[in-house]
Design a protein around this motif. Sequence first.
Motif, PDB file in Angstrom:
ATOM      1  N   SER A 120       0.914  -1.162   0.001  1.00 23.81           N
ATOM      2  CA  SER A 120       0.134  -0.107   0.005  1.00 23.81           C
ATOM      3  C   SER A 120       0.988   1.241   0.135  1.00 23.81           C
ATOM      4  O   SER A 120       0.757   2.319  -0.701  1.00 23.81           O
ATOM      5  CB  SER A 120      -1.105  -0.021   1.088  1.00 23.81           C
ATOM      6  OG  SER A 120      -1.702   1.135   1.193  1.00 23.81           O
ATOM      7  N   LEU A 121       1.902   1.343   0.916  1.00 25.41           N
ATOM      8  CA  LEU A 121       2.838   2.469   0.756  1.00 25.41           C
ATOM      9  C   LEU A 121       3.659   2.655  -0.329  1.00 25.41           C
ATOM     10  O   LEU A 121       3.521   3.793  -1.156  1.00 25.41           O
ATOM     11  CB  LEU A 121       3.713   2.383   2.087  1.00 25.41           C
ATOM     12  CG  LEU A 121       2.950   2.829   3.502  1.00 25.41           C
ATOM     13  CD1 LEU A 121       4.305   2.779   4.370  1.00 25.41           C
ATOM     14  CD2 LEU A 121       2.421   4.101   3.491  1.00 25.41           C
ATOM     15  N   GLY A 122       4.116   1.330  -0.721  1.00 21.76           N
ATOM     16  CA  GLY A 122       5.174   1.333  -1.901  1.00 21.76           C
ATOM     17  C   GLY A 122       4.571   1.911  -3.261  1.00 21.76           C
ATOM     18  O   GLY A 122       5.198   2.498  -4.289  1.00 21.76           O
ATOM     19  N   PHE A 123       3.032   1.507  -3.436  1.00 23.76           N
ATOM     20  CA  PHE A 123       2.219   1.940  -4.548  1.00 23.76           C
ATOM     21  C   PHE A 123       2.472   3.405  -4.888  1.00 23.76           C
ATOM     22  O   PHE A 123       2.586   3.806  -6.120  1.00 23.76           O
ATOM     23  CB  PHE A 123       0.680   1.714  -4.231  1.00 23.76           C
ATOM     24  CG  PHE A 123      -0.174   2.149  -5.329  1.00 23.76           C
ATOM     25  CD1 PHE A 123      -0.079   1.381  -6.580  1.00 23.76           C
ATOM     26  CD2 PHE A 123      -0.668   3.474  -5.220  1.00 23.76           C
ATOM     27  CE1 PHE A 123      -1.130   1.931  -7.594  1.00 23.76           C
ATOM     28  CE2 PHE A 123      -1.628   3.832  -6.315  1.00 23.76           C
ATOM     29  CZ  PHE A 123      -1.676   2.838  -7.481  1.00 23.76           C
ATOM     30  N   TRP A 124       2.778   4.332  -3.975  1.00 24.02           N
ATOM     31  CA  TRP A 124       2.806   5.809  -4.126  1.00 24.02           C
ATOM     32  C   TRP A 124       3.935   6.092  -4.915  1.00 24.02           C
ATOM     33  O   TRP A 124       4.105   7.225  -5.318  1.00 24.02           O
ATOM     34  CB  TRP A 124       2.272   6.664  -2.983  1.00 24.02           C
ATOM     35  CG  TRP A 124       1.041   6.298  -2.501  1.00 24.02           C
ATOM     36  CD1 TRP A 124       0.549   5.403  -1.438  1.00 24.02           C
ATOM     37  CD2 TRP A 124      -0.259   6.517  -2.965  1.00 24.02           C
ATOM     38  NE1 TRP A 124      -0.592   5.319  -1.308  1.00 24.02           N
ATOM     39  CE2 TRP A 124      -1.206   6.209  -2.284  1.00 24.02           C
ATOM     40  CE3 TRP A 124      -0.364   7.345  -4.321  1.00 24.02           C
ATOM     41  CZ2 TRP A 124      -2.764   6.335  -2.671  1.00 24.02           C
ATOM     42  CZ3 TRP A 124      -2.008   7.543  -4.660  1.00 24.02           C
ATOM     43  CH2 TRP A 124      -3.159   6.703  -3.841  1.00 24.02           C
ATOM     44  N   SER A 125       4.969   5.342  -4.685  1.00 17.53           N
ATOM     45  CA  SER A 125       6.362   5.648  -5.366  1.00 17.53           C
ATOM     46  C   SER A 125       5.927   5.740  -7.090  1.00 17.53           C
ATOM     47  O   SER A 125       6.798   6.367  -7.729  1.00 17.53           O
ATOM     48  CB  SER A 125       7.336   4.650  -5.108  1.00 17.53           C
ATOM     49  OG  SER A 125       6.974   3.323  -5.787  1.00 17.53           O
ATOM     50  N   LEU A 126       4.953   5.096  -7.593  1.00 14.81           N
ATOM     51  CA  LEU A 126       4.857   4.979  -8.854  1.00 14.81           C
ATOM     52  C   LEU A 126       4.166   6.333  -9.414  1.00 14.81           C
ATOM     53  O   LEU A 126       4.856   6.948 -10.324  1.00 14.81           O
ATOM     54  CB  LEU A 126       3.593   3.968  -9.236  1.00 14.81           C
ATOM     55  CG  LEU A 126       4.210   2.591  -8.979  1.00 14.81           C
ATOM     56  CD1 LEU A 126       2.734   1.777  -9.532  1.00 14.81           C
ATOM     57  CD2 LEU A 126       5.220   2.185  -9.904  1.00 14.81           C
ATOM     58  N   LEU A 127       3.460   7.081  -8.492  1.00 12.68           N
ATOM     59  CA  LEU A 127       3.146   8.316  -8.585  1.00 12.68           C
ATOM     60  C   LEU A 127       4.037   9.236  -8.800  1.00 12.68           C
ATOM     61  O   LEU A 127       4.183  10.235  -9.757  1.00 12.68           O
ATOM     62  CB  LEU A 127       1.975   8.958  -7.606  1.00 12.68           C
ATOM     63  CG  LEU A 127       1.342  10.390  -7.995  1.00 12.68           C
ATOM     64  CD1 LEU A 127       0.522  10.561  -9.055  1.00 12.68           C
ATOM     65  CD2 LEU A 127       0.419  10.673  -6.827  1.00 12.68           C
ATOM     66  N   ALA A 128       5.208   9.134  -7.996  1.00 12.27           N
ATOM     67  CA  ALA A 128       6.403  10.010  -7.777  1.00 12.27           C
ATOM     68  C   ALA A 128       7.163  10.062  -9.259  1.00 12.27           C
ATOM     69  O   ALA A 128       7.660  10.800  -9.798  1.00 12.27           O
ATOM     70  CB  ALA A 128       7.099   9.798  -6.650  1.00 12.27           C
TER      71      ALA A 128
END
Length: 445
Positions: A216-224
Amino acid sequence: MGTETRTEEQGSTLVDAEGSARALVNAEGSARVLVDAEAGVRRSAEGVAARRALLAHPAVLLVGIVLASLNMRVALASVAPLVGEISDAFGLSATASSLVTSVPVLFLGLGALMAPRLGRRFGAERVLFAALLLLGVGILARVLPSVYALYGGGILVGTAIALLNVLMPGLIKRDFPDRAASMTSVYTGAMIAGATVAAAAAVPLEKALGGGWEASLGFWSLLAAVAALAWLPQVLIARGRTGHEVRAVLAGGARPVSVWRSALAWQVTLFMGLQSLWSYVLIAWMPTIFTDHGMSRSTAGVIFAFNNLIQVAGAFAVPLLAGRMRSQRPLIVLVTTLVAAGYAGLMVAPVEGAWLWSAVLGVGQGGAVGLALTLIVLRAGDAVTAARLSGMAQTVGYLMAAAGPLAAGALHQATGSWTLPICVVLAVCAAALAVGLLAARNRTV
Protein backbone atom coordinates in the motif's frame (compact mmCIF):
# COMPACT_ATOMS: atom_id res chain seq x y z
CA MET A 1 2.34 48.41 -1.88
CA GLY A 2 2.26 50.24 1.47
CA THR A 3 3.35 49.18 4.88
CA GLU A 4 0.17 47.17 5.26
CA THR A 5 -0.16 44.44 2.66
CA ARG A 6 -3.93 44.50 2.52
CA THR A 7 -6.66 44.89 -0.12
CA GLU A 8 -10.04 46.53 0.08
CA GLU A 9 -13.44 45.73 -1.43
CA GLN A 10 -12.89 43.44 -4.41
CA GLY A 11 -9.20 42.82 -3.68
CA SER A 12 -8.11 39.93 -1.54
CA THR A 13 -5.09 38.20 -0.09
CA LEU A 14 -4.40 34.86 -1.73
CA VAL A 15 -1.96 32.61 0.06
CA ASP A 16 -0.80 29.22 -1.16
CA ALA A 17 -0.48 26.20 1.12
CA GLU A 18 3.22 26.68 1.75
CA GLY A 19 3.38 30.39 2.38
CA SER A 20 4.74 31.76 -0.88
CA ALA A 21 3.21 34.95 -2.17
CA ARG A 22 3.29 37.18 -5.17
CA ALA A 23 1.81 40.41 -6.45
CA LEU A 24 -1.17 39.97 -8.74
CA VAL A 25 -3.82 42.21 -10.24
CA ASN A 26 -7.35 40.88 -10.64
CA ALA A 27 -9.78 41.68 -13.44
CA GLU A 28 -11.04 44.78 -11.63
CA GLY A 29 -7.50 46.08 -11.08
CA SER A 30 -7.42 45.41 -7.33
CA ALA A 31 -4.06 44.34 -5.93
CA ARG A 32 -3.70 40.79 -4.68
CA VAL A 33 -0.61 39.80 -2.78
CA LEU A 34 1.28 36.55 -2.45
CA VAL A 35 4.93 36.13 -1.32
CA ASP A 36 7.66 34.81 -3.58
CA ALA A 37 10.14 32.64 -1.69
CA GLU A 38 12.89 34.12 -3.90
CA ALA A 39 11.96 37.78 -3.45
CA GLY A 40 15.02 39.99 -3.79
CA VAL A 41 16.47 38.31 -6.87
CA ARG A 42 15.98 39.26 -10.51
CA ARG A 43 16.24 37.42 -13.78
CA SER A 44 19.40 36.94 -15.81
CA ALA A 45 19.37 37.07 -19.62
CA GLU A 46 20.06 33.33 -19.86
CA GLY A 47 17.26 32.60 -17.41
CA VAL A 48 14.78 34.66 -19.43
CA ALA A 49 15.68 32.73 -22.57
CA ALA A 50 15.17 29.44 -20.78
CA ARG A 51 11.79 30.58 -19.48
CA ARG A 52 10.65 31.47 -22.99
CA ALA A 53 11.60 28.01 -24.21
CA LEU A 54 9.67 26.41 -21.36
CA LEU A 55 6.55 28.51 -21.85
CA ALA A 56 6.45 27.50 -25.49
CA HIS A 57 5.22 24.16 -24.08
CA PRO A 58 2.60 25.24 -21.50
CA ALA A 59 0.74 21.91 -21.55
CA VAL A 60 3.91 20.06 -20.53
CA LEU A 61 4.50 22.56 -17.74
CA LEU A 62 0.90 22.33 -16.51
CA VAL A 63 0.95 18.54 -16.42
CA GLY A 64 4.21 18.63 -14.50
CA ILE A 65 2.82 21.06 -11.93
CA VAL A 66 -0.33 19.00 -11.37
CA LEU A 67 1.52 15.69 -11.03
CA ALA A 68 4.14 17.17 -8.69
CA SER A 69 1.43 18.77 -6.56
CA LEU A 70 -0.42 15.47 -6.25
CA ASN A 71 2.73 14.07 -4.61
CA MET A 72 3.17 16.79 -2.01
CA ARG A 73 1.02 15.17 0.71
CA VAL A 74 0.51 11.60 -0.50
CA ALA A 75 3.51 10.15 1.35
CA LEU A 76 2.30 11.66 4.64
CA ALA A 77 -1.44 11.00 4.32
CA SER A 78 -1.02 7.38 3.19
CA VAL A 79 0.80 6.40 6.41
CA ALA A 80 -1.74 7.41 9.05
CA PRO A 81 -4.35 4.66 8.37
CA LEU A 82 -1.57 2.04 8.46
CA VAL A 83 0.32 3.13 11.59
CA GLY A 84 -1.14 0.28 13.66
CA GLU A 85 0.03 -2.38 11.24
CA ILE A 86 3.45 -0.79 10.84
CA SER A 87 3.83 -0.74 14.62
CA ASP A 88 2.86 -4.39 14.89
CA ALA A 89 5.25 -5.38 12.12
CA PHE A 90 8.26 -3.83 13.83
CA GLY A 91 7.09 -4.17 17.44
CA LEU A 92 7.11 -0.40 17.92
CA SER A 93 5.79 1.41 20.96
CA ALA A 94 3.38 4.30 20.54
CA THR A 95 6.27 6.74 20.98
CA ALA A 96 8.40 5.01 18.34
CA SER A 97 5.38 4.79 16.02
CA SER A 98 4.93 8.55 16.21
CA LEU A 99 8.39 8.99 14.70
CA VAL A 100 7.03 7.55 11.45
CA THR A 101 5.20 10.87 11.08
CA SER A 102 7.46 13.15 13.16
CA VAL A 103 10.68 12.41 11.26
CA PRO A 104 9.34 13.56 7.84
CA VAL A 105 7.81 16.67 9.43
CA LEU A 106 11.13 17.51 11.11
CA PHE A 107 12.85 17.41 7.76
CA LEU A 108 10.14 19.55 6.20
CA GLY A 109 11.59 22.32 8.35
CA LEU A 110 15.25 21.46 7.81
CA GLY A 111 14.81 20.95 4.08
CA ALA A 112 13.10 24.33 3.71
CA LEU A 113 16.37 26.00 4.73
CA MET A 114 18.30 24.74 1.72
CA ALA A 115 15.58 24.80 -0.95
CA PRO A 116 15.96 28.43 -2.14
CA ARG A 117 19.75 28.13 -2.40
CA LEU A 118 19.48 24.89 -4.38
CA GLY A 119 16.85 26.46 -6.64
CA ARG A 120 19.09 29.42 -7.44
CA ARG A 121 22.16 27.23 -7.93
CA PHE A 122 20.74 24.44 -10.08
CA GLY A 123 17.38 25.74 -11.33
CA ALA A 124 13.86 25.06 -10.07
CA GLU A 125 13.13 22.44 -12.73
CA ARG A 126 16.23 20.41 -11.98
CA VAL A 127 15.72 20.53 -8.20
CA LEU A 128 12.02 19.64 -8.49
CA PHE A 129 12.93 16.70 -10.72
CA ALA A 130 15.51 15.52 -8.18
CA ALA A 131 13.00 16.01 -5.35
CA LEU A 132 10.46 13.75 -7.06
CA LEU A 133 13.09 11.05 -7.58
CA LEU A 134 14.14 11.43 -3.94
CA LEU A 135 10.51 11.14 -2.86
CA GLY A 136 10.06 7.91 -4.78
CA VAL A 137 13.23 6.45 -3.26
CA GLY A 138 12.14 7.51 0.22
CA ILE A 139 8.72 5.90 -0.18
CA LEU A 140 10.31 2.63 -1.29
CA ALA A 141 12.89 2.74 1.50
CA ARG A 142 10.11 2.86 4.08
CA VAL A 143 8.77 -0.52 3.01
CA LEU A 144 12.09 -2.36 3.41
CA PRO A 145 12.19 -4.90 6.26
CA SER A 146 14.20 -2.66 8.57
CA VAL A 147 13.13 -0.10 11.14
CA TYR A 148 16.18 1.98 10.19
CA ALA A 149 14.98 2.04 6.58
CA LEU A 150 11.52 3.04 7.81
CA TYR A 151 12.90 6.12 9.54
CA GLY A 152 15.59 6.78 6.94
CA GLY A 153 12.94 6.74 4.24
CA GLY A 154 11.03 9.27 6.30
CA ILE A 155 14.05 11.58 6.21
CA LEU A 156 14.17 11.34 2.41
CA VAL A 157 10.41 11.86 2.13
CA GLY A 158 10.45 14.95 4.37
CA THR A 159 13.41 16.50 2.55
CA ALA A 160 11.84 15.89 -0.86
CA ILE A 161 8.51 17.39 0.15
CA ALA A 162 10.28 20.42 1.64
CA LEU A 163 11.92 21.12 -1.72
CA LEU A 164 8.56 20.82 -3.47
CA ASN A 165 6.89 23.02 -0.84
CA VAL A 166 9.30 25.91 -1.23
CA LEU A 167 10.04 25.86 -4.95
CA MET A 168 6.66 25.06 -6.49
CA PRO A 169 4.88 28.35 -5.58
CA GLY A 170 7.82 30.45 -6.80
CA LEU A 171 7.88 28.54 -10.08
CA ILE A 172 4.16 29.19 -10.57
CA LYS A 173 4.66 32.89 -9.94
CA ARG A 174 7.61 33.01 -12.30
CA ASP A 175 6.04 31.17 -15.23
CA PHE A 176 2.39 32.23 -14.84
CA PRO A 177 2.55 35.83 -13.54
CA ASP A 178 -0.77 36.77 -15.18
CA ARG A 179 -2.55 33.59 -14.08
CA ALA A 180 -0.92 32.99 -10.72
CA ALA A 181 -4.24 33.00 -8.84
CA SER A 182 -5.82 30.31 -11.01
CA MET A 183 -2.61 28.27 -11.12
CA THR A 184 -2.32 28.48 -7.34
CA SER A 185 -5.82 27.05 -7.12
CA VAL A 186 -4.78 24.19 -9.41
CA TYR A 187 -1.66 23.56 -7.36
CA THR A 188 -3.35 23.59 -3.95
CA GLY A 189 -6.35 21.65 -5.22
CA ALA A 190 -4.13 18.90 -6.63
CA MET A 191 -2.15 18.77 -3.38
CA ILE A 192 -5.28 18.31 -1.24
CA ALA A 193 -6.76 15.85 -3.73
CA GLY A 194 -3.62 13.73 -3.51
CA ALA A 195 -3.80 13.66 0.29
CA THR A 196 -7.51 12.82 0.26
CA VAL A 197 -7.16 9.95 -2.21
CA ALA A 198 -4.10 8.55 -0.43
CA ALA A 199 -5.84 8.54 2.95
CA ALA A 200 -9.01 6.93 1.58
CA ALA A 201 -7.17 4.35 -0.53
CA ALA A 202 -4.57 3.19 2.03
CA VAL A 203 -6.55 0.25 3.44
CA PRO A 204 -8.34 -0.73 0.17
CA LEU A 205 -4.96 -0.77 -1.63
CA GLU A 206 -3.56 -3.03 1.05
CA LYS A 207 -6.36 -5.52 0.40
CA ALA A 208 -6.37 -5.14 -3.39
CA LEU A 209 -2.62 -5.61 -3.79
CA GLY A 210 -2.51 -8.48 -1.30
CA GLY A 211 0.89 -7.44 -0.01
CA GLY A 212 0.12 -5.92 3.35
CA TRP A 213 0.96 -2.36 4.35
CA GLU A 214 4.24 -2.47 2.40
CA ALA A 215 2.43 -2.77 -0.94
CA SER A 216 0.00 0.00 0.00
CA LEU A 217 2.76 2.46 0.90
CA GLY A 218 5.07 1.45 -1.93
CA PHE A 219 2.34 1.97 -4.52
CA TRP A 220 2.71 5.75 -4.24
CA SER A 221 6.31 5.63 -5.49
CA LEU A 222 4.75 5.04 -8.92
CA LEU A 223 3.03 8.43 -8.75
CA ALA A 224 6.35 10.08 -7.89
CA ALA A 225 8.02 8.31 -10.83
CA VAL A 226 5.32 9.44 -13.26
CA ALA A 227 5.64 13.03 -12.01
CA ALA A 228 9.43 12.92 -12.39
CA LEU A 229 9.02 11.68 -15.94
CA ALA A 230 6.70 14.63 -16.64
CA TRP A 231 9.36 17.05 -15.37
CA LEU A 232 12.17 15.60 -17.47
CA PRO A 233 11.35 17.62 -20.66
CA GLN A 234 11.41 20.82 -18.62
CA VAL A 235 14.80 19.93 -17.16
CA LEU A 236 16.18 19.38 -20.65
CA ILE A 237 14.76 22.67 -21.94
CA ALA A 238 15.77 24.85 -19.00
CA ARG A 239 19.17 23.18 -18.54
CA GLY A 240 19.30 24.26 -14.93
CA ARG A 241 18.89 27.99 -15.43
CA THR A 242 16.61 29.47 -12.79
CA GLY A 243 15.85 32.87 -14.27
CA HIS A 244 16.56 34.31 -10.79
CA GLU A 245 20.34 34.20 -10.79
CA VAL A 246 21.16 37.83 -10.03
CA ARG A 247 20.71 39.13 -6.51
CA ALA A 248 18.78 42.42 -6.45
CA VAL A 249 19.73 45.34 -4.20
CA LEU A 250 17.13 47.00 -1.99
CA ALA A 251 16.02 50.42 -3.16
CA GLY A 252 17.86 53.36 -1.61
CA GLY A 253 20.44 51.08 -0.02
CA ALA A 254 17.99 50.15 2.72
CA ARG A 255 19.06 47.43 5.13
CA PRO A 256 16.90 44.28 5.17
CA VAL A 257 14.70 43.77 8.21
CA SER A 258 15.97 41.22 10.74
CA VAL A 259 12.82 39.16 11.32
CA TRP A 260 14.58 37.01 13.91
CA ARG A 261 14.80 40.04 16.23
CA SER A 262 11.17 41.11 15.78
CA ALA A 263 8.59 40.27 18.46
CA LEU A 264 5.80 40.46 15.87
CA ALA A 265 7.66 38.07 13.56
CA TRP A 266 7.97 35.59 16.42
CA GLN A 267 4.26 35.92 17.17
CA VAL A 268 3.42 35.08 13.55
CA THR A 269 5.93 32.24 13.58
CA LEU A 270 4.62 30.75 16.83
CA PHE A 271 1.06 30.79 15.54
CA MET A 272 2.28 29.02 12.40
CA GLY A 273 4.08 26.43 14.51
CA LEU A 274 1.25 25.79 16.96
CA GLN A 275 -1.37 25.33 14.26
CA SER A 276 1.01 23.04 12.38
CA LEU A 277 1.50 21.02 15.58
CA TRP A 278 -2.20 20.33 16.09
CA SER A 279 -2.58 19.43 12.41
CA TYR A 280 0.25 16.91 12.39
CA VAL A 281 -1.03 15.27 15.56
CA LEU A 282 -4.21 14.56 13.60
CA ILE A 283 -2.28 13.40 10.54
CA ALA A 284 -0.38 10.95 12.71
CA TRP A 285 -3.08 9.73 15.06
CA MET A 286 -6.65 10.49 13.93
CA PRO A 287 -7.31 7.06 12.34
CA THR A 288 -5.70 5.35 15.36
CA ILE A 289 -7.91 7.27 17.78
CA PHE A 290 -10.94 5.97 15.89
CA THR A 291 -9.74 2.37 15.65
CA ASP A 292 -8.74 2.32 19.32
CA HIS A 293 -12.40 3.04 20.08
CA GLY A 294 -13.68 0.17 17.94
CA MET A 295 -14.04 1.66 14.45
CA SER A 296 -12.90 -0.41 11.48
CA ARG A 297 -9.67 0.61 9.80
CA SER A 298 -11.32 1.20 6.43
CA THR A 299 -13.99 3.49 7.92
CA ALA A 300 -11.35 5.38 9.91
CA GLY A 301 -9.37 5.91 6.71
CA VAL A 302 -12.40 7.28 4.86
CA ILE A 303 -13.23 9.71 7.70
CA PHE A 304 -9.59 10.82 7.77
CA ALA A 305 -9.77 11.43 4.02
CA PHE A 306 -12.95 13.45 4.55
CA ASN A 307 -11.09 15.57 7.09
CA ASN A 308 -8.42 16.32 4.47
CA LEU A 309 -11.03 17.20 1.86
CA ILE A 310 -13.08 19.52 4.07
CA GLN A 311 -9.97 21.58 4.83
CA VAL A 312 -10.41 23.17 1.40
CA ALA A 313 -13.40 25.16 2.67
CA GLY A 314 -11.48 26.80 5.51
CA ALA A 315 -8.30 27.28 3.50
CA PHE A 316 -10.25 29.10 0.77
CA ALA A 317 -12.65 31.23 2.82
CA VAL A 318 -10.54 32.42 5.76
CA PRO A 319 -7.72 34.09 3.76
CA LEU A 320 -10.31 35.94 1.66
CA LEU A 321 -11.94 37.27 4.83
CA ALA A 322 -8.58 38.11 6.39
CA GLY A 323 -7.58 40.28 3.45
CA ARG A 324 -10.64 42.50 4.01
CA MET A 325 -10.06 43.08 7.72
CA ARG A 326 -7.79 45.55 9.49
CA SER A 327 -7.37 43.13 12.38
CA GLN A 328 -7.72 39.38 11.98
CA ARG A 329 -8.47 38.73 15.66
CA PRO A 330 -12.04 37.48 15.08
CA LEU A 331 -10.67 34.87 12.66
CA ILE A 332 -8.05 33.78 15.19
CA VAL A 333 -10.83 33.17 17.69
CA LEU A 334 -12.92 31.34 15.08
CA VAL A 335 -10.31 28.86 13.85
CA THR A 336 -8.85 28.05 17.27
CA THR A 337 -12.34 27.52 18.69
CA LEU A 338 -13.27 25.16 15.86
CA VAL A 339 -10.12 23.11 16.33
CA ALA A 340 -10.55 23.00 20.11
CA ALA A 341 -14.19 21.94 19.73
CA GLY A 342 -13.23 19.18 17.31
CA TYR A 343 -10.52 17.84 19.59
CA ALA A 344 -12.88 17.96 22.58
CA GLY A 345 -15.36 15.95 20.53
CA LEU A 346 -12.71 13.31 19.81
CA MET A 347 -12.18 13.01 23.56
CA VAL A 348 -15.87 12.82 24.54
CA ALA A 349 -17.51 10.86 21.70
CA PRO A 350 -14.88 9.83 19.13
CA VAL A 351 -16.92 7.22 17.24
CA GLU A 352 -20.47 8.53 17.66
CA GLY A 353 -19.57 12.00 16.35
CA ALA A 354 -16.67 11.03 14.13
CA TRP A 355 -18.00 12.66 10.94
CA LEU A 356 -18.98 15.84 12.76
CA TRP A 357 -15.64 16.21 14.53
CA SER A 358 -13.81 15.48 11.30
CA ALA A 359 -15.74 18.28 9.56
CA VAL A 360 -15.30 20.79 12.39
CA LEU A 361 -11.59 20.02 12.62
CA GLY A 362 -11.23 20.19 8.84
CA VAL A 363 -12.70 23.68 8.57
CA GLY A 364 -10.63 24.82 11.55
CA GLN A 365 -7.41 23.25 10.28
CA GLY A 366 -7.79 24.63 6.77
CA GLY A 367 -8.77 28.05 8.08
CA ALA A 368 -5.86 28.10 10.53
CA VAL A 369 -3.18 27.27 7.99
CA GLY A 370 -4.68 29.75 5.52
CA LEU A 371 -4.76 32.43 8.21
CA ALA A 372 -1.21 31.67 9.36
CA LEU A 373 0.08 32.07 5.83
CA THR A 374 -1.98 35.20 5.28
CA LEU A 375 -0.53 36.76 8.43
CA ILE A 376 2.94 36.34 6.92
CA VAL A 377 1.89 38.63 4.09
CA LEU A 378 -0.13 41.12 6.13
CA ARG A 379 2.48 41.58 8.84
CA ALA A 380 5.39 42.12 6.43
CA GLY A 381 6.17 45.65 5.27
CA ASP A 382 7.58 44.64 1.88
CA ALA A 383 8.09 41.59 -0.35
CA VAL A 384 11.65 40.88 0.80
CA THR A 385 10.60 40.97 4.46
CA ALA A 386 7.64 38.75 3.65
CA ALA A 387 9.97 36.20 2.04
CA ARG A 388 12.25 36.24 5.08
CA LEU A 389 9.30 35.91 7.44
CA SER A 390 7.92 33.05 5.34
CA GLY A 391 11.22 31.19 5.60
CA MET A 392 11.41 31.76 9.34
CA ALA A 393 7.81 30.67 9.92
CA GLN A 394 8.14 27.54 7.76
CA THR A 395 11.40 26.41 9.33
CA VAL A 396 10.48 27.02 12.97
CA GLY A 397 6.87 25.99 12.41
CA TYR A 398 7.71 22.55 10.99
CA LEU A 399 10.33 21.96 13.68
CA MET A 400 7.66 22.69 16.30
CA ALA A 401 5.12 20.53 14.48
CA ALA A 402 7.50 17.56 14.48
CA ALA A 403 7.24 17.41 18.29
CA GLY A 404 3.44 17.04 18.20
CA PRO A 405 3.02 13.44 17.01
CA LEU A 406 5.96 12.31 19.15
CA ALA A 407 4.61 13.91 22.33
CA ALA A 408 1.08 12.62 21.69
CA GLY A 409 2.36 9.10 21.13
CA ALA A 410 4.49 9.18 24.26
CA LEU A 411 1.59 10.41 26.41
CA HIS A 412 -0.72 7.77 24.94
CA GLN A 413 1.83 5.07 25.67
CA ALA A 414 2.30 6.28 29.25
CA THR A 415 -1.40 6.57 30.07
CA GLY A 416 -3.02 4.00 27.78
CA SER A 417 -5.60 6.61 26.82
CA TRP A 418 -6.05 9.50 24.38
CA THR A 419 -7.50 11.80 27.05
CA LEU A 420 -4.24 13.35 28.24
CA PRO A 421 -2.77 13.83 24.73
CA ILE A 422 -5.95 15.59 23.63
CA CYS A 423 -5.93 17.76 26.75
CA VAL A 424 -2.38 18.82 25.88
CA VAL A 425 -3.49 19.74 22.36
CA LEU A 426 -6.32 21.79 23.86
CA ALA A 427 -3.64 23.67 25.80
CA VAL A 428 -1.83 24.19 22.48
CA CYS A 429 -5.06 25.69 21.10
CA ALA A 430 -5.17 28.11 24.05
CA ALA A 431 -1.55 29.12 23.42
CA ALA A 432 -2.28 29.57 19.71
CA LEU A 433 -5.22 31.80 20.60
CA ALA A 434 -3.05 33.97 22.85
CA VAL A 435 -0.16 34.38 20.43
CA GLY A 436 -2.50 34.64 17.44
CA LEU A 437 -4.33 37.60 18.95
CA LEU A 438 -0.99 39.39 19.16
CA ALA A 439 0.01 38.41 15.62
CA ALA A 440 -3.34 39.57 14.22
CA ARG A 441 -2.89 43.19 15.28
CA ASN A 442 -2.75 45.75 12.45
CA ARG A 443 1.03 46.18 12.47
CA THR A 444 3.98 45.29 10.25
CA VAL A 445 7.45 43.95 10.87
